[in-house]
Structures are given as C-alpha cells and as structure tokens.
Write a protein that holds these residues in place. Structure first.
Motif, short mmCIF file in Angstrom:
data_model
loop_
_atom_site.label_atom_id
_atom_site.label_comp_id
_atom_site.label_asym_id
_atom_site.label_seq_id
_atom_site.Cartn_x
_atom_site.Cartn_y
_atom_site.Cartn_z
N TRP A 165 0.98 2.41 15.52
CA TRP A 165 -0.08 3.14 14.82
C TRP A 165 -0.06 2.82 13.33
O TRP A 165 0.97 2.45 12.78
N SER A 166 -1.21 3.00 12.68
CA SER A 166 -1.28 2.83 11.23
C SER A 166 -2.23 3.88 10.65
O SER A 166 -3.12 4.38 11.34
N CYS A 167 -2.03 4.17 9.38
CA CYS A 167 -2.87 5.13 8.66
C CYS A 167 -4.13 4.42 8.20
O CYS A 167 -4.08 3.39 7.54
N GLU A 168 -5.27 4.98 8.54
CA GLU A 168 -6.56 4.37 8.20
C GLU A 168 -6.78 4.33 6.69
O GLU A 168 -7.38 3.40 6.17
N TYR A 169 -6.28 5.32 5.96
CA TYR A 169 -6.56 5.42 4.52
C TYR A 169 -5.58 4.66 3.65
O TYR A 169 -5.97 4.01 2.69
N THR A 170 -4.30 4.77 3.96
CA THR A 170 -3.30 4.13 3.10
C THR A 170 -2.94 2.73 3.55
O THR A 170 -2.38 1.96 2.78
N GLY A 171 -3.23 2.40 4.81
CA GLY A 171 -2.88 1.09 5.33
C GLY A 171 -1.44 0.98 5.81
O GLY A 171 -1.02 -0.08 6.26
#
Length: 197
Positions: free
Chosen positions: A52-58
């Motif tokens: 998984w990854s954070c959409e906002y921080t990358g």
C-alpha cells in the motif's frame, strides 16, 4: 483512499442477496463483507502486506492501516493552513499553468510570504519594536491606487482585533502569520490533494 500497488483500491460491493440474519465476516479496515472465511482471510493478508501507499504523501511499502494513518496525518497537517490561503492557492492552480511542482511551490511561497488575504488570522505588532502584538483577522486589503506592482511593505490591511473587536489599520510590515502556517510541505501537499493531472 490509499493506493494498492500504485492503483486506486476499490472495495468489493456488498453482496446483493445478503440476508439480515446471515453470518458474515467483516474486514474492519475496508468495511467489506465476506460470506466465507477464505476470502476474508485473503483480504486480511492483503491489508497487512506492504503493498500500500499513501495517495497524498507518496509514501510506499505500507500496510493498509499505515497508509490510512498517513493520509489522516496529511489531512490534519493541511487543516493547519488558513482556509483563505488554501482557496487562493487552489484558484492559482485552477487558472494558471504549472510547469513543475517545485517551481510552482517556490512562486506561491515568494508571493504569499509577505502578502495576506481577507479572512486570514494574523499577528499584528504595534510597530514599537517592543514585541507587543495582538491577534486579528484581516477584513480588507488597502492598495495604492495606480500602482501596477504592490510592494508588500506598502500594502495596508484593515483588521478586526480578535480580543476586543476593534477595527485597526496595519501596515504590511506590522502583519505576520503564525509560524509554520505557510510552508513548502503544506503547499506541496495542498497541490497534491487538490490537483489532478
């Protein structure tokens, strides 16, 4: 919503023929309902995998729980930026042409570092140099008529003092934001959250 393998994650729909008394398994992170344990277990393994990854921080290589926390922290971080400033930056994003994120952020910071907007809460010094100040909300921006480019120090602001409700006029060099309200990281985050390619 966090990204799974850099793609938007779409949770499964609720089964159409689900009965009210039927026993099911629910994934607490995705809020998905499963009829059999094997599907529930596979989804649980996927949620706990580092895909998984954070959409906002990358940020990447996270579990779903970590990615959700990262997105929540990013939203909280962005909430500390004044709304008037967020709206102005979003307007610039919408109307302007951005060649690169870095150059856009630098332009925004250089322009708004010493300029303030109506509705923004600021610190107003008395100009004596003794360090006394009060908190106010900018009500109006007063510009020199006829000037094409306004020097930040020559702009005046009509402000309402928060404690007393008194209306005062302050020069540009008497007005300042609280520390860390306008930072490079916050502007980048705002652009990532509000602009799509």
């Amino acid at each position: 919503m966090p990204l799974l393998r850099k793609q938007p994650f779409v949770p499964m729909d609720l089964p159409a023929d689900l009965k009210p008394d039927e026993e099911v398994f629910m994934n607490p992170l995705t809020k998905e309902i499963f009829r059999n344990y094997e599907d529930y277990f596979r989804r649980s393994i996927l949620c706990n995998s580092l895909l998984w990854s954070c959409e906002y921080t990358g940020r990447s290589n996270l579990t779903l729980a970590e990615a959700l926390k990262s997105e929540s922290d990013a939203a909280d971080h962005l909430d500390r930026m004044p709304l008037a400033l967020q709206q102005a930056i979003c307007f610039i994003i919408h109307k302007g042409q951005v060649s690169s994120l870095t150059s856009f952020v630098n332009e925004v910071l250089s322009f708004y570092r010493e300029r303030y907007l109506p509705g923004e809460e600021v610190e107003i010094s008395d100009g004596s140099g003794k360090g006394s100040s009060c908190t106010g909300v900018i009500q109006d921006v007063i510009l020199d008529e006829g000037a094409v480019y306004h020097q930040p120090s020559k702009i005046e602001y009509r402000c309402v003092v928060v404690d007393t409700g008194e209306i005062i006029q302050a020069a540009g060099n008497q007005v300042s934001r609280r520390k860390h309200q306008l930072t490079r990281e916050r502007v980048k985050l705002l652009v990532k959250c509000s602009a799509k390619k």
